[in-house]
Design a protein around this motif. Structure first.
Motif, PDB file in Angstrom:
ATOM      1  N   LYS A   9       0.839  -1.194   0.000  1.00  0.00           N
ATOM      2  CA  LYS A   9       0.000   0.000   0.000  1.00  0.00           C
ATOM      3  C   LYS A   9       0.873   1.244   0.000  1.00  0.00           C
ATOM      4  O   LYS A   9       1.795   1.355   0.817  1.00  0.00           O
ATOM      5  CB  LYS A   9      -0.929  -0.001   1.210  1.00  0.00           C
ATOM      6  CG  LYS A   9      -1.981  -1.095   1.170  1.00  0.00           C
ATOM      7  CD  LYS A   9      -2.935  -0.992   2.349  1.00  0.00           C
ATOM      8  CE  LYS A   9      -4.011  -2.077   2.279  1.00  0.00           C
ATOM      9  NZ  LYS A   9      -4.967  -1.999   3.426  1.00  0.00           N
ATOM     10  N   ALA A  10       0.583   2.154  -0.911  1.00  0.00           N
ATOM     11  CA  ALA A  10       1.381   3.374  -1.032  1.00  0.00           C
ATOM     12  C   ALA A  10       1.059   4.329   0.115  1.00  0.00           C
ATOM     13  O   ALA A  10      -0.109   4.528   0.466  1.00  0.00           O
ATOM     14  CB  ALA A  10       1.116   4.050  -2.364  1.00  0.00           C
ATOM     15  N   ILE A  11       2.100   4.908   0.694  1.00  0.00           N
ATOM     16  CA  ILE A  11       1.905   5.926   1.722  1.00  0.00           C
ATOM     17  C   ILE A  11       2.021   7.333   1.135  1.00  0.00           C
ATOM     18  O   ILE A  11       1.586   8.295   1.754  1.00  0.00           O
ATOM     19  CB  ILE A  11       2.920   5.751   2.877  1.00  0.00           C
ATOM     20  CG1 ILE A  11       4.352   5.816   2.351  1.00  0.00           C
ATOM     21  CG2 ILE A  11       2.678   4.448   3.607  1.00  0.00           C
ATOM     22  CD1 ILE A  11       5.407   5.725   3.450  1.00  0.00           C
ATOM     23  N   VAL A  12       2.606   7.433  -0.060  1.00  0.00           N
ATOM     24  CA  VAL A  12       2.728   8.718  -0.758  1.00  0.00           C
ATOM     25  C   VAL A  12       2.548   8.470  -2.243  1.00  0.00           C
ATOM     26  O   VAL A  12       3.080   7.491  -2.792  1.00  0.00           O
ATOM     27  CB  VAL A  12       4.099   9.396  -0.504  1.00  0.00           C
ATOM     28  CG1 VAL A  12       4.209  10.682  -1.321  1.00  0.00           C
ATOM     29  CG2 VAL A  12       4.308   9.688   0.969  1.00  0.00           C
ATOM     30  N   GLU A  13       1.819   9.343  -2.905  1.00  0.00           N
ATOM     31  CA  GLU A  13       1.663   9.289  -4.357  1.00  0.00           C
ATOM     32  C   GLU A  13       1.916  10.696  -4.907  1.00  0.00           C
ATOM     33  O   GLU A  13       1.309  11.661  -4.431  1.00  0.00           O
ATOM     34  CB  GLU A  13       0.261   8.817  -4.738  1.00  0.00           C
ATOM     35  CG  GLU A  13       0.049   8.673  -6.240  1.00  0.00           C
ATOM     36  CD  GLU A  13      -1.301   8.073  -6.567  1.00  0.00           C
ATOM     37  OE1 GLU A  13      -1.822   8.380  -7.668  1.00  0.00           O
ATOM     38  OE2 GLU A  13      -1.835   7.312  -5.729  1.00  0.00           O
TER      39      GLU A  13
END
Length: 614
Positions: free
Chosen positions: A595-599
């Motif tokens: 799961k991405a924490i920053v995009e």
């Protein structure tokens, strides 16, 4: 007795000076030769006077001023000092403007050099295959410092040094090519200063030498190879060996050097075979077999070493030419129905037109001024070609100037058949790409204008007004052209700003997030696209698992390589994953359901993601 000075006959033992009242024979000095002639009126009237040579005085004078035509006389030292000042001041200017690290290739060069010692798998294999190794090796001492690496200063230092030496090389080349036997020779120094100033003052070269790009370094080796070739043609000792050493370095800097080495070797061999029965064959260094053999070995050593390196490491001697990261492979991946290829592909005439246009774009911002440069420089080169009918040594020395044209056929062939595109704003597709390649023609432009100035100063067939008019016209052309470039901005700088703007914005935003991570965290990231983000954040490359951490000779993949194992199980090997949409790390993150924490979104660039594996 001659002009009131005693005359001594070297063949008559009984000759003696006639006494002249008021003349002291003990302190007469020969000002030009540095020889002190002391004669004593000996009681033995038939004894020859003695000549005393004052060698220490001559040595002191030569150290201060250098002999006429010396490589390191006052003019060369002055020029080196001026070039150094220009180099340092221009670097400080562009560094403060933030323009030193605009080129993506400059960022890549610095980090390739850094990876040799700062990596999870350090070593020379980190040099890769497509780019030749010497520029990266020269940078290594200067990027050891973390601060010099982050700011890009370490990558610029070899370019700054190379620029100053290339300027002196242009001066020495032209002065030697047009050197006259006349005791008062003003034409050759005038032409040499013209070439050096036209070369040194070029705004595009001044900008490029502040960066970590390889143009400045290659041009220095290129110019000095031609310098020593010209001096070898004048039978100067060891000049041919020095030329071979410069070719060796040039061949490990850019592939242009391979073409140059082939041209020079072919010329030397042709002269050698065609002049076997020449009376000069026993005296000239160009006809001595041992000197020629050493020269050929040195010139061939660079390409042979690189082919051997690719053959041993990648199991393909031509990996740099036809491998997955070669220019041809990159172009093939971008071709489709709407993009059949770059202009000039498969067409020598069109390719040559683009190369010439990139050349005049680097010396003039106005198209008409660019055409005038081509016309006048071409006229000077024609003069050089016509003057080859002079004496053999003089003709060969001037022939060396024609090697400055080697970049024209090399880049024409590269555009037509090598998958190398050049885009100029005047021609379709009306944008900037690889315009900097035209900078390799700058030495030819400078030498061509210098030859024209030499003719104007020395010619006895033109009236004085025509000669003065040519000199004023050439000076005006250079001044107006360079002022126009400074006003609109060097085209090489424009290319970097246009093509790298969104890329650099993305890397800056990624770097801001990376700086917030724990200092000892291990990252998984593909470095081929945005290694500049790590550089800006100051994260050591030894903390990053990347595509260079595997055995490259294992094809198509290395199942036991750190890179492949980390892609298969990111959470096991890395604390954080930095991925760009569509890349190999992004696919690995998707398969691992991270799961991405920053995009991060930047217009014109693929999305960037930061994942935590813990």
């Amino acid at each position: 007795m001659k002009n009131g000075v005693p005359h001594f006959s070297p063949v008559c033992e009984k000759a003696r000076p006639e006494p002249v009242e008021g003349l002291d024979f003990r302190t007469e000095r020969a000002s030009r030769t540095g020889i002190s002639r002391a004669t004593t009126l000996s009681p033995h009237r038939h004894q020859m006077p003695k000549l005393a040579f004052q060698k220490p005085t001559a040595k002191r004078n030569s150290r201060r001023t250098g002999p006429p035509g010396s490589p390191w006389d006052d003019q060369s030292r002055l020029l080196l000092w001026l070039a150094t000042c220009v180099s340092v001041i221009s670097f400080l200017f562009y560094f403060r403007q933030g323009d030193v690290m605009l080129y993506g290739d400059a960022v890549a060069h610095i980090n390739i050099a850094r990876r040799v010692f700062d990596s999870k798998t350090p070593g020379l294999l980190q040099l890769g295959t497509v780019w030749l190794p010497l520029p990266h090796l020269l940078m290594i001492p200067f990027v050891i410092s973390k601060e010099m690496w982050r700011r890009g200063v370490g990558g610029s230092i070899p370019s700054l040094i190379a620029y100053a030496w290339a300027v002196v090389g242009m001066f020495r080349l032209v002065r030697g090519a047009f050197l006259s036997d006349s005791p008062i020779d003003l034409a050759s120094p005038f032409a040499a200063w013209t070439a050096a100033l036209v070369f040194a003052a070029n705004p595009n070269l001044i900008y490029m030498q502040t960066t970590a790009m390889g143009e400045s370094v290659y041009v220095a080796f290129f110019v000095w190879a031609v310098v020593y070739f010209s001096e070898a043609a004048r039978d100067q000792k060891n000049a041919l060996t020095k030329c071979g050493l410069c070719l060796f370095a040039a061949c490990l800097t850019r592939y242009d050097g391979w073409f140059l080495a082939a041209a020079m070797v072919a010329t030397v061999l042709l002269w050698s075979f065609s002049s076997r029965h020449s009376p000069d064959a026993t005296d000239s260094v160009l006809y001595k077999r041992d000197a020629i053999a050493k020269f050929v070995l040195l010139a061939a050593a660079g390409p042979v070493l690189w082919l051997a390196y690719n053959g041993v490491v990648y199991r393909n001697p031509l990996e740099f030419e036809n491998g997955p990261y070669s220019a041809k492979a990159i172009e093939q991946r971008t071709q489709n129905a709407t993009n059949p290829g770059h202009p000039g592909s498969g067409n020598l005439a069109v390719a040559g037109m683009y190369v010439l246009k990139s050349g005049d774009d680097n010396v003039a911002a106005n198209p008409w001024l660019g055409r005038l440069w081509l016309l006048l420089a071409g006229a000077g080169i024609v003069f050089v070609a016509i003057s080859l009918r002079r004496r053999a040594a003089e003709s060969r020395a001037r022939l060396a100037l024609l090697f400055l044209l080697v970049p024209l056929p090399f880049y024409t062939l590269s555009v037509a058949y090598g998958g190398v595109p050049i885009f100029v704003p005047e021609f379709w597709p009306h944008t900037h790409y690889n315009v900097r390649y035209g900078l390799q023609l700058l030495p030819a432009f400078a030498a061509g204008l210098a030859a024209l100035m030499y003719v104007a100063v020395r010619s006895k067939h033109w009236n004085e007004k025509a000669r003065v008019g040519i000199v004023i016209g050439v000076v005006a052309l250079v001044v107006v052209s360079y002022v126009s470039i400074w006003r609109s901005g060097p085209i090489c700088l424009q290319e970097a700003r246009i093509n790298m703007r969104s890329r650099n914005q993305l890397e800056t935003q990624v770097a801001e997030w990376l700086e917030k991570l724990p200092p000892n965290a291990t990252l998984l990231m593909y470095l081929g696209d945005h290694v500049g983000a790590l550089e800006q954040a100051g994260i050591p490359l030894s903390h990053v698992i990347n595509e260079g951490n595997h055995r490259v000779w294992k094809r198509p993949i290395d199942p036991d390589g750190l890179w492949e194992r980390a892609l298969a199980d990111p959470a096991k090997y890395a604390d954080y994953v930095v991925a760009f949409e569509g890349g190999p790390v992004w696919h690995a993150a998707q398969e691992a359901h991270l799961k991405a924490i920053v995009e991060i979104h930047v217009l014109g660039q693929r999305r960037a993601f930061l994942y935590s594996t813990r």
